[in-house]
Design a protein around this motif. Sequence first.
Motif, PDB file in Angstrom:
ATOM      1  N   THR A 155       0.844  -1.187   0.000  1.00  0.00           N
ATOM      2  CA  THR A 155       0.000   0.000   0.000  1.00  0.00           C
ATOM      3  C   THR A 155       0.883   1.241   0.000  1.00  0.00           C
ATOM      4  OG1 THR A 155      -1.786   1.162   1.162  1.00  0.00           O
ATOM      5  CG2 THR A 155      -0.141   0.073   2.528  1.00  0.00           C
ATOM      6  N   THR A 156       0.397   2.279  -0.646  1.00  0.00           N
ATOM      7  CA  THR A 156       1.197   3.500  -0.793  1.00  0.00           C
ATOM      8  C   THR A 156       0.374   4.717  -0.383  1.00  0.00           C
ATOM      9  OG1 THR A 156       2.479   2.551  -2.620  1.00  0.00           O
ATOM     10  CG2 THR A 156       2.464   4.952  -2.431  1.00  0.00           C
ATOM     11  N   ILE A 157       1.004   5.612   0.350  1.00  0.00           N
ATOM     12  CA  ILE A 157       0.379   6.886   0.697  1.00  0.00           C
ATOM     13  C   ILE A 157       1.311   8.028   0.313  1.00  0.00           C
ATOM     14  CG2 ILE A 157      -0.996   5.961   2.597  1.00  0.00           C
ATOM     15  CD1 ILE A 157       1.143   7.101   4.542  1.00  0.00           C
ATOM     16  N   GLU A 158       0.719   9.201   0.154  1.00  0.00           N
ATOM     17  CA  GLU A 158       1.509  10.408  -0.067  1.00  0.00           C
ATOM     18  C   GLU A 158       1.105  11.448   0.962  1.00  0.00           C
ATOM     19  OE1 GLU A 158       1.215  11.858  -4.046  1.00  0.00           O
ATOM     20  OE2 GLU A 158       1.771   9.942  -4.956  1.00  0.00           O
ATOM     21  N   PHE A 159       2.091  12.135   1.487  1.00  0.00           N
ATOM     22  CA  PHE A 159       1.816  13.192   2.463  1.00  0.00           C
ATOM     23  C   PHE A 159       2.981  14.174   2.475  1.00  0.00           C
ATOM     24  CE2 PHE A 159       4.760  11.658   5.756  1.00  0.00           C
ATOM     25  CZ  PHE A 159       4.948  10.340   5.368  1.00  0.00           C
ATOM     26  N   GLU A 160       2.706  15.348   3.012  1.00  0.00           N
ATOM     27  CA  GLU A 160       3.758  16.351   3.094  1.00  0.00           C
ATOM     28  C   GLU A 160       4.626  16.091   4.316  1.00  0.00           C
ATOM     29  OE1 GLU A 160       4.180  18.528   0.637  1.00  0.00           O
ATOM     30  OE2 GLU A 160       2.511  17.416  -0.268  1.00  0.00           O
ATOM     31  N   ALA A 161       5.928  16.155   4.121  1.00  0.00           N
ATOM     32  CA  ALA A 161       6.824  15.953   5.259  1.00  0.00           C
ATOM     33  C   ALA A 161       6.577  17.039   6.302  1.00  0.00           C
ATOM     34  CB  ALA A 161       8.283  16.001   4.807  1.00  0.00           C
ATOM     35  N   PRO A 162       6.444  16.646   7.583  1.00  0.00           N
ATOM     36  CA  PRO A 162       6.284  17.657   8.633  1.00  0.00           C
ATOM     37  C   PRO A 162       7.585  18.422   8.837  1.00  0.00           C
ATOM     38  CG  PRO A 162       6.538  15.477   9.590  1.00  0.00           C
ATOM     39  CD  PRO A 162       6.459  15.284   8.097  1.00  0.00           C
ATOM     40  N   GLU A 163       7.540  19.371   9.743  1.00  0.00           N
ATOM     41  CA  GLU A 163       8.729  20.189   9.990  1.00  0.00           C
ATOM     42  C   GLU A 163       9.865  19.314  10.503  1.00  0.00           C
ATOM     43  OE1 GLU A 163       7.901  21.699  14.568  1.00  0.00           O
ATOM     44  OE2 GLU A 163       7.309  22.972  12.877  1.00  0.00           O
ATOM     45  N   PRO A 164      11.115  19.762  10.295  1.00  0.00           N
ATOM     46  CA  PRO A 164      12.263  18.949  10.697  1.00  0.00           C
ATOM     47  C   PRO A 164      12.176  18.493  12.143  1.00  0.00           C
ATOM     48  CG  PRO A 164      12.999  20.805   9.383  1.00  0.00           C
ATOM     49  CD  PRO A 164      11.525  21.016   9.631  1.00  0.00           C
ATOM     50  N   GLY A 165      12.564  17.275  12.356  1.00  0.00           N
ATOM     51  CA  GLY A 165      12.517  16.713  13.701  1.00  0.00           C
ATOM     52  C   GLY A 165      12.460  15.205  13.623  1.00  0.00           C
ATOM     53  N   THR A 166      12.369  14.573  14.776  1.00  0.00           N
ATOM     54  CA  THR A 166      12.292  13.115  14.844  1.00  0.00           C
ATOM     55  C   THR A 166      10.924  12.703  15.375  1.00  0.00           C
ATOM     56  OG1 THR A 166      14.670  12.906  15.210  1.00  0.00           O
ATOM     57  CG2 THR A 166      13.293  11.030  15.835  1.00  0.00           C
ATOM     58  N   TYR A 167      10.245  11.888  14.610  1.00  0.00           N
ATOM     59  CA  TYR A 167       8.903  11.417  14.945  1.00  0.00           C
ATOM     60  C   TYR A 167       8.953   9.902  15.131  1.00  0.00           C
ATOM     61  CZ  TYR A 167       7.915  16.019  12.969  1.00  0.00           C
ATOM     62  OH  TYR A 167       7.913  17.374  12.711  1.00  0.00           O
ATOM     63  N   THR A 168       7.888   9.367  15.685  1.00  0.00           N
ATOM     64  CA  THR A 168       7.820   7.915  15.867  1.00  0.00           C
ATOM     65  C   THR A 168       6.829   7.325  14.880  1.00  0.00           C
ATOM     66  OG1 THR A 168       8.344   8.074  18.226  1.00  0.00           O
ATOM     67  CG2 THR A 168       7.259   6.061  17.495  1.00  0.00           C
ATOM     68  N   PHE A 169       7.220   6.239  14.249  1.00  0.00           N
ATOM     69  CA  PHE A 169       6.251   5.493  13.439  1.00  0.00           C
ATOM     70  C   PHE A 169       6.068   4.109  14.051  1.00  0.00           C
ATOM     71  CE2 PHE A 169       8.695   2.290  11.139  1.00  0.00           C
ATOM     72  CZ  PHE A 169       9.978   2.809  11.068  1.00  0.00           C
ATOM     73  N   ILE A 170       4.858   3.606  13.966  1.00  0.00           N
ATOM     74  CA  ILE A 170       4.546   2.291  14.523  1.00  0.00           C
ATOM     75  C   ILE A 170       3.634   1.526  13.571  1.00  0.00           C
ATOM     76  CG2 ILE A 170       4.653   3.174  16.899  1.00  0.00           C
ATOM     77  CD1 ILE A 170       1.544   2.971  16.952  1.00  0.00           C
ATOM     78  N   CYS A 171       3.516   0.220  13.825  1.00  0.00           N
ATOM     79  CA  CYS A 171       2.388  -0.554  13.336  1.00  0.00           C
ATOM     80  C   CYS A 171       1.393  -0.604  14.480  1.00  0.00           C
ATOM     81  CB  CYS A 171       2.813  -1.965  12.935  1.00  0.00           C
ATOM     82  SG  CYS A 171       1.387  -3.036  12.529  1.00  0.00           S
ATOM     83  N   SER A 172       0.156  -0.182  14.188  1.00  0.00           N
ATOM     84  CA  SER A 172      -0.823  -0.081  15.276  1.00  0.00           C
ATOM     85  C   SER A 172      -1.729  -1.304  15.374  1.00  0.00           C
ATOM     86  CB  SER A 172      -1.669   1.193  15.100  1.00  0.00           C
ATOM     87  OG  SER A 172      -2.424   1.130  13.901  1.00  0.00           O
ATOM     88  N   PHE A 173      -1.389  -2.359  14.644  1.00  0.00           N
ATOM     89  CA  PHE A 173      -2.105  -3.625  14.818  1.00  0.00           C
ATOM     90  C   PHE A 173      -1.915  -4.068  16.277  1.00  0.00           C
ATOM     91  CE2 PHE A 173      -2.805  -8.199  14.518  1.00  0.00           C
ATOM     92  CZ  PHE A 173      -3.826  -8.316  13.589  1.00  0.00           C
ATOM     93  N   PRO A 174      -2.963  -4.623  16.901  1.00  0.00           N
ATOM     94  CA  PRO A 174      -2.881  -4.944  18.323  1.00  0.00           C
ATOM     95  C   PRO A 174      -1.620  -5.728  18.699  1.00  0.00           C
ATOM     96  CG  PRO A 174      -5.129  -5.230  17.582  1.00  0.00           C
ATOM     97  CD  PRO A 174      -4.299  -4.905  16.359  1.00  0.00           C
ATOM     98  N   GLY A 175      -0.888  -5.175  19.644  1.00  0.00           N
ATOM     99  CA  GLY A 175       0.308  -5.824  20.163  1.00  0.00           C
ATOM    100  C   GLY A 175       1.575  -5.607  19.349  1.00  0.00           C
ATOM    101  N   HIS A 176       1.475  -4.997  18.159  1.00  0.00           N
ATOM    102  CA  HIS A 176       2.655  -4.912  17.292  1.00  0.00           C
ATOM    103  C   HIS A 176       3.578  -3.730  17.594  1.00  0.00           C
ATOM    104  CE1 HIS A 176       1.238  -7.670  13.742  1.00  0.00           C
ATOM    105  NE2 HIS A 176       1.032  -8.210  14.942  1.00  0.00           N
TER     106      HIS A 176
END
Length: 187
Positions: A155-176
């Motif tokens: 699957t593919t998404i497009e979005f604008e990069a937020p302002e410079p910094g470090t963010y967290t990405f996760i898989c939000s499937f239960p327990g993952h």
Amino acid sequence: MKKLMVLLLTTVIFIGCGEEKKEQKIKLGDYDNSKMVENTTSEEVNDNATLTNNENDMDDQNSEMVEVRIEGNDKMQFNKDKITVPSGKTIKLTLVHVGELPEKVMGHNVVILKKGTDVQKFATEAINFANNNYVPKNAENVIAHTEIIGGGESTTIEFEAPEPGTYTFICSFPGHYVNMQGAFVVE
Ligand code: CO
């Protein structure tokens, strides 16, 4: 008789000495062409210089788009724990599930969270939104997210990069989220 012989001999001697030798002078001038060698190759060098500037047009059009690929597998793992992108760009993020397990067993998504988000609290709430790709509706702390996919899907998404910094990405499937999270770095 002897006098005659002497006359004949002296005549022969005279004739032999009377020949003129003409010297032939060979003219060696007018052949000094060694300085005629010219640099005829210098004008051919510049012909290639004008061919190089047209290749960047497509890159300029696409330079606002940055493509990122991340994989999830059947062992509840992403293949990277850090994604780095430049700021001010559109990010085209593709998630590929390289496993075989179905979505309901080993579903994966990518959710990028705003700074300051309590990841555990977010993931716990997300469990209630199975019908929304495990993303709370109207969540204010989500920068971008993909849908949930199963093995063999992408699957593919497009979005604008937020302002410079470090963010967290996760898989939000239960327990993952415990095992499947990383840093989304905007430079
Ligand atoms: Co997952």
